[in-house]
Design a protein around this motif. Sequence first.
Motif, PDB file in Angstrom:
ATOM      1  N   MET A   1      30.997  39.831  37.991  1.00  0.00           N
ATOM      2  CA  MET A   1      32.457  39.714  37.905  1.00  0.00           C
ATOM      3  C   MET A   1      33.138  39.812  39.262  1.00  0.00           C
ATOM      4  O   MET A   1      32.552  40.285  40.228  1.00  0.00           O
TER       5      MET A   1
ATOM      6  N   SER B   1      36.926  54.839  37.752  1.00  0.00           N
ATOM      7  CA  SER B   1      37.449  55.733  36.713  1.00  0.00           C
ATOM      8  C   SER B   1      36.672  57.050  36.709  1.00  0.00           C
ATOM      9  O   SER B   1      36.643  57.750  35.712  1.00  0.00           O
TER      10      SER B   1
ATOM     11  N   GLY C   1      31.539  55.377  35.071  1.00  0.00           N
ATOM     12  CA  GLY C   1      32.714  54.658  34.603  1.00  0.00           C
ATOM     13  C   GLY C   1      32.923  53.347  35.339  1.00  0.00           C
ATOM     14  O   GLY C   1      31.975  52.734  35.826  1.00  0.00           O
ATOM     15  N   LEU C   2      34.186  52.924  35.426  1.00  0.00           N
ATOM     16  CA  LEU C   2      34.499  51.631  36.026  1.00  0.00           C
ATOM     17  C   LEU C   2      34.227  51.617  37.528  1.00  0.00           C
ATOM     18  O   LEU C   2      34.497  52.589  38.232  1.00  0.00           O
TER      19      LEU C   2
ATOM     20  N   SER D   1      37.101  45.350  40.468  1.00  0.00           N
ATOM     21  CA  SER D   1      38.204  44.758  41.240  1.00  0.00           C
ATOM     22  C   SER D   1      38.158  44.966  42.747  1.00  0.00           C
ATOM     23  O   SER D   1      39.152  45.381  43.343  1.00  0.00           O
TER      24      SER D   1
ATOM     25  N   PHE E   1      26.521  44.082  36.908  1.00  0.00           N
ATOM     26  CA  PHE E   1      26.026  45.071  35.938  1.00  0.00           C
ATOM     27  C   PHE E   1      24.505  45.129  35.931  1.00  0.00           C
ATOM     28  O   PHE E   1      23.908  45.614  34.976  1.00  0.00           O
TER      29      PHE E   1
ATOM     30  N   ILE F   1      46.254  52.960  32.772  1.00  0.00           N
ATOM     31  CA  ILE F   1      45.332  52.043  33.440  1.00  0.00           C
ATOM     32  C   ILE F   1      45.998  51.534  34.716  1.00  0.00           C
ATOM     33  O   ILE F   1      47.086  50.970  34.664  1.00  0.00           O
TER      34      ILE F   1
ATOM     35  N   PRO G   1      41.197  54.901  34.925  1.00  0.00           N
ATOM     36  CA  PRO G   1      41.115  53.943  36.035  1.00  0.00           C
ATOM     37  C   PRO G   1      42.230  54.144  37.056  1.00  0.00           C
ATOM     38  O   PRO G   1      43.415  54.107  36.718  1.00  0.00           O
TER      39      PRO G   1
ATOM     40  N   GLY H   1      38.274  60.113  35.383  1.00  0.00           N
ATOM     41  CA  GLY H   1      38.639  60.207  33.977  1.00  0.00           C
ATOM     42  C   GLY H   1      39.420  59.005  33.475  1.00  0.00           C
ATOM     43  O   GLY H   1      39.373  58.685  32.300  1.00  0.00           O
TER      44      GLY H   1
ATOM     45  N   ARG I   1      24.864  49.277  34.564  1.00  0.00           N
ATOM     46  CA  ARG I   1      26.212  49.822  34.751  1.00  0.00           C
ATOM     47  C   ARG I   1      26.896  48.990  35.836  1.00  0.00           C
ATOM     48  O   ARG I   1      26.227  48.421  36.681  1.00  0.00           O
ATOM     49  N   PRO I   2      28.238  48.963  35.832  1.00  0.00           N
ATOM     50  CA  PRO I   2      28.905  48.182  36.867  1.00  0.00           C
ATOM     51  C   PRO I   2      28.820  48.863  38.234  1.00  0.00           C
ATOM     52  O   PRO I   2      28.893  50.095  38.321  1.00  0.00           O
TER      53      PRO I   2
ATOM     54  N   THR J   1      44.843  49.011  37.765  1.00  0.00           N
ATOM     55  CA  THR J   1      43.718  48.136  38.100  1.00  0.00           C
ATOM     56  C   THR J   1      44.200  46.898  38.856  1.00  0.00           C
ATOM     57  O   THR J   1      45.401  46.739  39.109  1.00  0.00           O
ATOM     58  N   GLU J   2      43.254  46.031  39.217  1.00  0.00           N
ATOM     59  CA  GLU J   2      43.532  44.731  39.843  1.00  0.00           C
ATOM     60  C   GLU J   2      44.357  44.849  41.123  1.00  0.00           C
ATOM     61  O   GLU J   2      45.418  44.231  41.246  1.00  0.00           O
TER      62      GLU J   2
END
Lengths: 431, 174
Positions: free
Chosen positions: A202, A262, A243-244, A247, A218, A288, A267, A265, A222-223, A290-291
């Motif tokens: 991604m 994240s 977690g995340l 971006s 991934f 959230i 993002p 806890g 995991r990412p 992000t981006e």
Amino acid sequence: MNRFSQVIAGFALLLAMSAAHAQLTIEITQGVDNPTPIAVVPFAWQGAGTAPEDIAGVVNSDLSRSGQFSPVDRRDMLGFPSVQKDIFYRDWRALNTEYILIGRVSIAGQMRIEYELYDVTRQTQVFSAVEEGSPNEARMLAHRVSDRVYEQLTGIPGAFATRLLYVSVTRNPTGKDYYRLTLADSDGARPIVLLESREPVMSPSWSPDGNQIAYVSFETSRPAVYRQDLRTGAREQLTNFRGLNSSPAWSPDGNSMAMVLSKGGNPDIYIMNLATKRLTQITRHYAIDTEPAWMPDGQSLLFTSDRGGRPQIYRYNLRTGNTDRVTFEGNYNARARVAQDGRNVVLVTQRSGQFHIAILDLVTERTQVLTSTALDESPSIAPNGSMVLYATKYGDRGILAAVSVDGGVKFRLPARDGDVREPAWSPYMRR
Amino acid sequence: MKQFAVAGKVMTLLFTAAFLVACSSSDTKDQEAAAAAEAAAAAAAAEAQRAAAAEQAEGQMRLQEAAAAVGNVFYFEFDSSTLTAEAQRALDAHIALLQGTEKTVRLEGHTDERGTRDYNMALGERRANSVRDYMVVNGVASYRIETVSYGEEQPVAYGSGETNWVQNRRVELK
């Protein structure tokens, strides 16, 4: 055929197949009302044998794709002049063309393209120039010719000698899909598969000098954020947090990278110093965030947040630490990307349940919706600010499409098979 | 009073002596009987243990069947990470099963294709987290739960429209 050559042949076939997978074609769906007619005459090849690349053909399709020009069909040309004295203006006026581009190509170690543009009405030379480079880069040299011609005639620098990153997916109904990260010329030619994985890939993004890329893979189940050097191929895993890890966005000075983690806890936006790998947390909100997208001056970041209940674009000022909301029209505005002028912002907006690409002028605060299809996303703006490349669905398939920032020119770049998504238009390549 | 107490003690002694004499006369018979009783008791205990184990296994199997019956995929409304009543009931079956074991689980959050990819990554994580939170408050230790979001990257149904989207807005327990 001996065993060795069989292996080689098999390998070559495999390469050809993997290239074909990701190859994009171009279908122009809408151009400007009065495109400028131009004749791009096949350039004279001054070497032995046949020319390694049809330079004029590449220029012709570049100018045609821009929507600003209507090139004369080669089959209608009465002759192929390659020097000024052979141009019969009367013949070209008969074809209603305003300009004629001629050129000569030779190779003496380096490939050399000499070319001139003439005004058919005035019968004068507009400009002449030379491009030189490795014969392997013949197509890139051709795109540079297009850039110069485009700039001369529109006043805007061309963005043909640039590259694209995109993600393509081959569906596998009986198991995991195949994900590929592909690098190609701005016209979709010469695709190179940089990464192939059974796990998602991604968010490809470019370093400001165009020499490195970052993306999320991934592959470890995991990412994680990775960066890769396009000259050496060297690859580095930058994150491995719970977690995340998403971006990645390179800062305009190339020294740091904004990203979404994240690990706290929920993002939030962080900035990583690429030399020390030290992280600075930018946003602290239970919503959230992000981006992230950098403003060209590197002083602030745009990002998407649903802190107001629905996703909207906010702007974080790195000097003052203040956050302001940027978008107010509609209840879903996300994934902003900023043009080099720091004024035009392209984003995804939801209107009447459909997702479109819109452009927001930060000065007038006017938003214009540019597309009319239902599932448009991942806008990426050309380094010259003229066109927006984005992902959409055509039939049941994910394809790339482009629209000019004024909405006047549109074209599609369908792939032969698979779903194509997340285009990232490179900056101007440092020569 | 004291005299009666002494007489009582004497009587007790006499009784005990008579009982001991009686026992010693049928010593071997009684040992056999005692061994048999012990064996029977052990057998009964083993049987009970087997029965308990069988019952536990059967109970675990019932829990497994119950968990299998509700499936390992929990669905969500559009742009929502709130567990539906149906998802909660389904999760209860999995929680009951997990409480009898030390197994770890992986919760994979997914979204439909609408909206941007990275926002959907965050939304998928929110969904996985709300399943995790529900499991934790119902007694599954948080260290046994791993959450990963795939956003909209791994649809179950490729097409567009609500019939496909509803299948993709999910958390999978693995």
